[in-house]
Design a protein around this motif. Structure first.
Motif, PDB file in Angstrom:
ATOM      1  N   HIS A 104       5.963  -5.111  -4.872  1.00  0.00           N
ATOM      2  CA  HIS A 104       4.936  -4.232  -4.292  1.00  0.00           C
ATOM      3  C   HIS A 104       3.572  -4.513  -4.907  1.00  0.00           C
ATOM      4  O   HIS A 104       2.565  -4.608  -4.200  1.00  0.00           O
ATOM      5  N   ALA A 107       2.177  -8.042  -4.001  1.00  0.00           N
ATOM      6  CA  ALA A 107       1.764  -8.084  -2.592  1.00  0.00           C
ATOM      7  C   ALA A 107       0.480  -7.303  -2.384  1.00  0.00           C
ATOM      8  O   ALA A 107      -0.426  -7.752  -1.681  1.00  0.00           O
ATOM      9  N   SER A 108       0.409  -6.148  -3.015  1.00  0.00           N
ATOM     10  CA  SER A 108      -0.754  -5.319  -2.774  1.00  0.00           C
ATOM     11  C   SER A 108      -2.025  -5.936  -3.369  1.00  0.00           C
ATOM     12  O   SER A 108      -3.072  -5.939  -2.729  1.00  0.00           O
ATOM     13  N   CYS A 111      -2.819  -9.090  -1.074  1.00  0.00           N
ATOM     14  CA  CYS A 111      -3.212  -8.769   0.303  1.00  0.00           C
ATOM     15  C   CYS A 111      -4.545  -8.032   0.344  1.00  0.00           C
ATOM     16  O   CYS A 111      -5.370  -8.302   1.211  1.00  0.00           O
ATOM     17  N   ASP A 112      -4.760  -7.113  -0.586  1.00  0.00           N
ATOM     18  CA  ASP A 112      -6.021  -6.358  -0.582  1.00  0.00           C
ATOM     19  C   ASP A 112      -7.217  -7.287  -0.769  1.00  0.00           C
ATOM     20  O   ASP A 112      -8.239  -7.137  -0.118  1.00  0.00           O
ATOM     21  N   LEU A 117      -1.269 -11.767   4.908  1.00  0.00           N
ATOM     22  CA  LEU A 117      -0.274 -10.901   5.549  1.00  0.00           C
ATOM     23  C   LEU A 117       1.102 -11.277   5.031  1.00  0.00           C
ATOM     24  O   LEU A 117       1.433 -12.455   4.949  1.00  0.00           O
ATOM     25  N   GLY A 174      -2.444  -0.015   5.481  1.00  0.00           N
ATOM     26  CA  GLY A 174      -1.564  -0.945   4.763  1.00  0.00           C
ATOM     27  C   GLY A 174      -0.168  -0.412   4.509  1.00  0.00           C
ATOM     28  O   GLY A 174       0.593  -1.016   3.764  1.00  0.00           O
ATOM     29  N   LYS A 177       3.350  -3.382   5.672  1.00  0.00           N
ATOM     30  CA  LYS A 177       2.794  -4.683   5.299  1.00  0.00           C
ATOM     31  C   LYS A 177       3.441  -5.817   6.094  1.00  0.00           C
ATOM     32  O   LYS A 177       2.906  -6.899   6.188  1.00  0.00           O
ATOM     33  N   ASP A 198      -0.865   1.264  -4.237  1.00  0.00           N
ATOM     34  CA  ASP A 198      -0.229   0.844  -2.993  1.00  0.00           C
ATOM     35  C   ASP A 198       0.661   1.951  -2.430  1.00  0.00           C
ATOM     36  O   ASP A 198       1.315   2.670  -3.180  1.00  0.00           O
ATOM     37  N   GLN A 200       3.640   2.264   0.687  1.00  0.00           N
ATOM     38  CA  GLN A 200       4.388   1.531   1.713  1.00  0.00           C
ATOM     39  C   GLN A 200       5.506   2.379   2.279  1.00  0.00           C
ATOM     40  O   GLN A 200       6.127   3.148   1.553  1.00  0.00           O
TER      41      GLN A 200
END
Ligand SMILES: [Zn+2]
Length: 236
Positions: A104, A107-108, A111-112, A117, A174, A177, A198, A200
């Motif tokens: 998590h 990825a966050s 991606c941010d 993606l 977001g 994701k 984050d 999700q």
């Protein structure tokens, strides 16, 4: 019958009592409640034991089928109505909770900042495979995000999970994701929040504090076509 999934509320629960609701093919056992996580959302299933009096049955696979959580055991003998005791292979599960939470954060951060993606995510016991789409690609950038994530894992950042009405949940930026993993059509969604980092929609198991993750190391970076990248990292 829908199995009560105790791991959703308390991912630290290692054991529980349960009742056998049905048995298929002698070895596929549906319980009224369980601590075993069924394979799904990139997280492998739990393993462990189901005990009935002095008999032990090894759980080799757990799957979810229309709300029923089915435990495949290594031998026949369990019957409908049996009272049993479930025990997780906790070492394995705890590593999965750590690596899942690490995924998590990684990825966050990525991606941010980069607009990447997520296109896939597969956890193994102490390794994470992470696929994403990003045109500009540089191994150094991924090393940098691994370092950033490791800084986060030194902080007391809480991880919380709760339910929200679907419409409210889907308004969170977001929150989904992965396009292929769009949440099921249910009125309330489970949200996993790494506080301040984050949020999700997620049905998996996570640790409660980022410090529990420990540290991660980047293992491998692969180019899978024009935009598709794949990275592997492991728990240290
Ligand atoms: Zn998750």
């Amino acid at each position: 019958m829908i199995t009560e999934a105790l791991y959703l509320e308390d991912s630290y629960l290692k054991e529980c009592d349960a009742k056998v609701v049905s048995v298929k093919n002698g070895k596929c056992i549906v319980l009224d409640r369980t601590v075993f996580y069924p394979k799904g959302g990139g997280q492998p299933c739990d393993t462990g034991k189901i005990k009935k009096e002095d008999q032990t049955y090894n759980v080799v696979y757990v799957g979810k089928f229309s709300g029923e959580i089915s435990h495949e055991v290594d031998r026949i003998g369990l019957r409908e109505g049996d009272r049993v005791h479930c025990v997780l292979d906790w070492d394995r599960r705890y590593k999965l909770m750590r690596s899942h939470t690490a995924a998590h954060v990684f990825a966050s951060l990525l991606c941010d900042d980069t607009g990447a993606l997520v296109t896939g995510n597969q956890l193994e016991e102490d390794k994470v495979r992470f696929d994403f789409s990003l045109e500009a690609f540089d191994r150094d950038v991924l090393v940098e995000y691994t370092n950033k994530a490791n800084e986060m894992f030194k902080k007391d950042v809480l991880v919380e999970w709760y339910e929200l009405p679907r419409e409210e949940a889907l308004r969170i930026q977001g929150v989904v994701k992965m396009a292929e993993a769009f949440p099921p059509n249910i009125p309330r969604l489970r949200i996993v929040e790494v506080v301040g980092v984050d949020k999700q929609a997620d049905g998996g198991t996570h640790v409660k504090n980022l410090r529990e993750v420990g540290q991660i190391a980047l293992l491998k970076v692969e180019n899978k076509g024009k935009h598709n990248r794949r990275v592997y990292f492991e728990l240290l």
